[in-house]
Design an enzyme around this catalytic site. Structure first.
Site, PDB file in Angstrom:
ATOM      1  CD  GLU A   1       6.879  14.865 -28.325  1.00 13.08           C
ATOM      2  OE1 GLU A   1       7.670  14.216 -28.386  1.00 13.08           O
ATOM      3  OE2 GLU A   1       6.072  15.176 -29.267  1.00 13.08           O
TER       4      GLU A   1
ATOM      5  CD  GLU B   1       6.588  10.310 -27.489  1.00 15.13           C
ATOM      6  OE1 GLU B   1       7.129  10.655 -28.580  1.00 15.13           O
ATOM      7  OE2 GLU B   1       5.679  10.628 -27.069  1.00 15.13           O
TER       8      GLU B   1
END
Length: 342
Positions: free
Chosen positions: A171, A278
């Protein structure tokens, strides 16, 4: 330190070899699902720590089952594992990752490795350098990234683990290894250089592995174009764009629709594949199954989408405060991942 890693490996080996008679019955009676093609994945990085704490897992009928075998019976065909550089308790360190990867290999799972390049969580709010790299400048950090990436992947390869995907960073909408690797309007080159150090290291060990750059909030197109336009202009290399998506009941339909549209846009704009690295939704949401059905069905209809990975589905009873697994509070599997059986 060595004793800590030996303990972690011992815990994982015991967990792998301690399947009950009931567990065997489950494995024999469930259908065998396709382990190739579209990735129907699960990040299970907490599993060894949960097992060490005495956590048990149960199928929909309440029969105790080893976690990875249970997920396979639920249609999962791929496993994602995070890597921390030198975690204080050993969990998610190299030896713990190896233990989990060997378990995944034994069950025929495909494997994604997710490098955080930190001693703990790396995400949009935290991209802290490992303690051992704290005083390193950009040039040394490129060496650090390459050395760490090569070391972990070579350890896996030497034990016969085939890694299909590798995330260089977790991320990273504003870069990693702050402040040297931060990405901004005024410095887009530093992060690109770190990405390339990781990319080249991955390819040196697993030439065919696909390298992912991962960004959160897959429903927000501008978050991706700002980053990838700059990375492209600065010569960064990647094979796949990774997304996260964690909608709530109030917005899951809109966010899912936007995410699916963005996948196609990014594929066309950058000429690369996309993967949902995710995803998750509260386990007790009445919309969780519908969310997964809409997302997976939509992703399968896009040629450029490689698959969907549910984040820590094995978590239940608010493990570490997380409530977006796919088990109820008694540890029994819910129907959220039923779409993975199709």
């Amino acid at each position: 330190m060595k004793l800590k890693y030996i303990f972690l490996a011992f815990v994982s080996i015991i967990a792998l070899s301690s399947c009950s008679d009931t567990d065997t019955t489950v494995a024999e009676t469930v259908p065998t699902y396709d382990m190739s093609g579209f990735a129907k994945g699960a990040d299970v990085s907490w599993v060894t720590e949960m097992e060490a704490a005495g956590t048990k897992f149960y199928d929909a009928n309440g029969r105790e089952t080893e976690c990875l075998k249970l997920l396979k019976s639920m249609g999962v065909n791929s496993i994602r594992l995070r890597v921390w550089v030198d975690p204080t308790d050993g969990w998610n360190g190299k030896q713990d990752v190896l233990a989990k990867a060997l378990r995944a290999k034994a069950l025929g799972f495909r494997v994604m490795i997710d490098f955080h390049y930190s001693d703990s969580w790396a995400d949009p709010a935290h991209q802290t350098k490992p303690a051992a790299w704290a005083n390193d400048n950009l040039d040394q950090l490129k060496v650090d990234v390459a050395k760490h990436t090569t070391d972990v992947l070579q350890t896996l390869k030497d034990k016969g683990v085939d890694v299909e995907w590798v995330q260089v960073g977790n991320e990273t909408p504003t870069g990693m290894l702050w402040k040297e690797g931060a990405y901004s309007d005024t410095d887009q080159s530093s992060f690109a250089q770190l990405i390339n150090a990781g990319y080249d290291a991955v390819k040196s060990v697993y030439p065919n592995a696909q390298v992912i750059i991962h960004v959160d909030k897959g429903n927000l197109l501008g978050r991706f174009t700002w980053l990838f336009d700059g990375l492209k202009a600065n010569g960064a290399k990647w094979d796949v764009i990774g997304m996260s998506l964690y909608p709530e009941d109030s917005d899951w339909e809109t966010e899912t629709g936007d995410c699916l549209s963005n996948i196609k846009t990014l594929e066309d704009r950058y000429g690369c594949k996309v993967v949902l690295s995710e995803v998750g939704m509260p386990w007790d949401s009445e919309n969780a199954g519908a969310f997964m059905a809409k997302l997976v069905t939509g992703c399968k209809a896009i040629n450029g989408c490689l698959g969907v990975f549910y984040w820590e589905p094995e978590c239940y009873n608010s493990w570490e405060g997380y409530s977006k697994g796919v088990f109820d509070n008694s540890g029994k599997a819910t129907s959220t991942l039923n779409i993975f059986k199709q």
